[in-house]
Design an enzyme around this catalytic site. Sequence first.
Site, mmCIF file in Angstrom:
data_model
loop_
_atom_site.group_PDB
_atom_site.id
_atom_site.type_symbol
_atom_site.label_atom_id
_atom_site.label_comp_id
_atom_site.label_asym_id
_atom_site.label_seq_id
_atom_site.Cartn_x
_atom_site.Cartn_y
_atom_site.Cartn_z
ATOM 1 N N VAL A 1 -4.308 4.491 0.597
ATOM 2 C CA VAL A 1 -4.781 4.632 1.976
ATOM 3 C C VAL A 1 -5.894 5.668 2.088
ATOM 4 C CG1 VAL A 1 -4.109 5.159 4.347
ATOM 5 C CG2 VAL A 1 -2.506 3.974 2.845
ATOM 6 N N TYR B 1 0.828 -1.203 0.000
ATOM 7 C CA TYR B 1 0.000 0.000 0.000
ATOM 8 C C TYR B 1 0.863 1.253 0.000
ATOM 9 C CZ TYR B 1 0.968 0.568 5.031
ATOM 10 O OH TYR B 1 1.577 0.739 6.250
ATOM 11 N N CYS B 2 0.288 2.327 -0.516
ATOM 12 C CA CYS B 2 0.891 3.656 -0.471
ATOM 13 C C CYS B 2 -0.259 4.655 -0.366
ATOM 14 C CB CYS B 2 1.771 3.919 -1.690
ATOM 15 S SG CYS B 2 0.929 3.724 -3.278
ATOM 16 N N THR B 3 0.015 5.927 -0.472
ATOM 17 C CA THR B 3 -1.032 6.928 -0.247
ATOM 18 C C THR B 3 -2.126 6.877 -1.300
ATOM 19 O OG1 THR B 3 0.567 8.391 0.817
ATOM 20 C CG2 THR B 3 -1.497 9.385 0.092
ATOM 21 N N GLY C 1 -1.712 4.806 -4.475
ATOM 22 C CA GLY C 1 -1.677 3.584 -5.269
ATOM 23 C C GLY C 1 -0.640 3.535 -6.373
#
Length: 260
Positions: free
Chosen positions: A121, A92-94, A96
Amino acid sequence: MRATPLTPSKWKERLKAKACLDVPSSETPGDTSGRRLLLLDVRNGYEWDVGHFEGAERPNVDCFRSTSFGLSEEMSDPLNGLDKEKTDILMYCTGGIRCDVYSTILRKKGFRNLYTLEGGVSNYLKAEGPAGWVGNLFVFDGRLSLPPATFRRQLSQEEEAAGAAAVEKERWVGRCYSCGSEVVELRHRNCANIDCNRLYLCCGWCAEELAGCCCSDCKAAPRLRPLLPGHQRYLKWHVYRDGLLTAHGEDDDAADRGFY
């Protein structure tokens, strides 16, 4: 080929299953699958510092470009020695995008079961609230850090109660980069050393003691900006480089020009 995107609701289900999948099959009665689930955070270090999914792992590097999961032989790499067929890797990241980049790299390394959080997220917090999340979410604007409630849709009473129970945990996730003490207010500052400019969390005592620098070495550096009160932001770095400051340390009309 990129990873399979999971909707926020599916991601939440995977988070609940993680504890079971992480237990070796010999310790789980009736389970002979031997499957594992690895939760990877592929954001920058300063993003992780203010909040992340509980149980996630990330490399001990400052920025995403240095991420080395699955690409090194170091024992600290959690992907070393894993069964590439029986390990589900959730990234995951902020938003995508970075997951798309990294999943492509891991796919070439032979990892089969790759999943990403659809929309990142921010989308998860909007759809599911803070379930499984600890702390704030770093954002790339002047606010720097936002609590999960900022992203929420209208929640049910049960979801509100669950979120309230997590508030205390959210508040204490931050650690001062310099001394390791708890930082309640999750707001970053830049190191006063122009040639460092590290973005980091800092307690009030260290900010004063180190004159706004992240470490003693930076405090002794030749090109220092003044320590700013509270959470004011520095001007653009070239202002300090070109010596355009007043005797008081800041440009007189800086606030009028909107640099803070």
